[in-house]
Scaffold this motif. Sequence first.
Motif, short mmCIF file in Angstrom:
data_model
loop_
_atom_site.label_atom_id
_atom_site.label_comp_id
_atom_site.label_asym_id
_atom_site.label_seq_id
_atom_site.Cartn_x
_atom_site.Cartn_y
_atom_site.Cartn_z
N ASP A 1 0.88 -1.17 0.00
CA ASP A 1 0.00 0.00 0.00
C ASP A 1 0.91 1.21 0.00
N GLU A 2 0.52 2.24 -0.77
CA GLU A 2 1.32 3.47 -0.80
C GLU A 2 1.42 4.09 0.58
N ASP A 3 0.35 3.92 1.34
CA ASP A 3 0.30 4.47 2.68
C ASP A 3 0.90 3.47 3.66
N GLN A 4 1.97 3.89 4.36
CA GLN A 4 2.71 2.96 5.21
C GLN A 4 1.86 2.41 6.35
N LYS A 5 0.97 3.25 6.87
CA LYS A 5 0.10 2.77 7.97
C LYS A 5 -0.78 1.62 7.50
N ARG A 6 -1.33 1.80 6.29
CA ARG A 6 -2.21 0.74 5.76
C ARG A 6 -1.40 -0.50 5.40
N LEU A 7 -0.18 -0.30 4.89
CA LEU A 7 0.71 -1.44 4.60
C LEU A 7 0.95 -2.23 5.89
N TYR A 8 1.30 -1.53 6.96
CA TYR A 8 1.59 -2.19 8.23
C TYR A 8 0.35 -2.89 8.79
N ALA A 9 -0.84 -2.29 8.57
CA ALA A 9 -2.08 -2.93 9.04
C ALA A 9 -2.28 -4.27 8.31
N GLN A 10 -2.03 -4.28 6.99
CA GLN A 10 -2.13 -5.53 6.20
C GLN A 10 -1.20 -6.59 6.75
N ILE A 11 0.06 -6.18 6.98
CA ILE A 11 1.07 -7.14 7.45
C ILE A 11 0.69 -7.69 8.82
N LYS A 12 0.27 -6.80 9.72
CA LYS A 12 -0.09 -7.22 11.09
C LYS A 12 -1.18 -8.28 11.07
N MET A 13 -2.13 -8.12 10.14
CA MET A 13 -3.21 -9.11 10.04
C MET A 13 -2.76 -10.33 9.26
N GLY A 14 -1.57 -10.23 8.64
CA GLY A 14 -1.09 -11.34 7.80
C GLY A 14 -2.02 -11.53 6.62
N ARG A 15 -2.61 -10.42 6.14
CA ARG A 15 -3.61 -10.52 5.07
C ARG A 15 -2.98 -10.34 3.69
N TYR A 16 -2.94 -11.46 2.95
CA TYR A 16 -2.48 -11.42 1.56
C TYR A 16 -3.29 -12.42 0.78
N SER A 17 -3.23 -12.37 -0.52
CA SER A 17 -4.02 -13.32 -1.32
C SER A 17 -3.22 -13.77 -2.54
N PHE A 18 -3.77 -14.74 -3.25
CA PHE A 18 -3.15 -15.25 -4.48
C PHE A 18 -4.10 -14.92 -5.64
N PRO A 19 -4.07 -13.67 -6.15
CA PRO A 19 -5.06 -13.25 -7.13
C PRO A 19 -5.00 -14.01 -8.46
N SER A 20 -6.19 -14.15 -9.05
CA SER A 20 -6.34 -14.75 -10.36
C SER A 20 -6.06 -13.66 -11.41
N PRO A 21 -5.58 -13.95 -12.59
CA PRO A 21 -5.28 -15.29 -13.11
C PRO A 21 -3.84 -15.74 -12.87
N GLU A 22 -2.94 -14.81 -12.47
CA GLU A 22 -1.51 -15.19 -12.45
C GLU A 22 -1.19 -16.31 -11.47
#
Length: 285
Positions: free
Chosen positions: A218-239
């Motif tokens: 995320d361009e915004d570091q606070k939001r980036l850190y919030a994502q990481i803290k929750m361990g929230r990531y995904s494996f988007p389609s189609p790649e």
Amino acid sequence: MSSSPGKEKIFSELYDLKEDLGKGAFSIVKKCIGREDKIEYAAKIINKKRLTGRDISKLQKEEKICRQLQHPNIVLLHDVISESFTHYLVFELITGGELFDEIVAREYYSESDASHCVQQILDGIAYCHRMGIMHRDLKPENLLLASRAKNAAVKLADFGLAVQLETPDQVEWHGFAGTPGYLSPEVIKREAYGKAVDVWACGVILYILLVGYPPFWDEDQKRLYAQIKMGRYSFPSPEWDSVTKEVKELISLMLNANPKKRIKAEEALRNPWICKRTEVASNIH
Ligand code: ADP
Ligand code: MG
């Protein structure tokens, strides 16, 4: 490692400086040639003028750690020269450039190439961890390729943030350090942490290798850190559709937000996607 007792060494008497090789946050790295042995090296040059007493002690830590490390997947320290205003760490020259630039050039790696690359990174990390050293700044800019060949050896570099642990499994607050996209949840939460942070960073690197973009962004570091803290990531389609479930499983073991449950480097080396590459890793993706 050459060292001459007694007389203080002067860099320019021993080495002939050549072109720039790279730049980090704290240093300039230039090619140099030994006047005696005529061998090319990489000199990490740090200007001491702007450094505080604390920074100087960090330099000594980097030197102390690098002196201990002798492994095919770790950049070898050759010499250290400290002049009044400049500090030189002279390393073996690695000529294939940063893994970062190779990912940009290729866009992404096949599973088979990614497996080979990550196996070498894990080999280097597992060795450091056996020595009680955590790197803390693993990322493609700090991973160097031995040559331009497709299956070139990968070498861990930049032990500028590395920590020598007091006990092998020491978990403690060692300060907020690293690079935003690669920081583990425990560091962001300012909790005690240990070697597991390197495995997290390696999980981020593996994800990037496979698709060319990071799991957390995320361009915004606070939001980036919030994502990481929750361990929230995904494996988007189609790649990610053509990517095997085996490597997705390995990524999820490395990107486990709970450092106690996260896979260890040594264990990850025994994961079939790593050690049985020819049978498990896809050649399609
Ligand atoms: P910093 O601590 O300032 O980030 P690094 O140790 O990461 O410094 O070095 C900065 C850059 O210099 C690296 O990203 C890499 O491009 C280059 N570099 C470092 N060591 C070597 C080496 N042994 N051989 C070739 N290039 C190197
Ligand atoms: Mg660096």
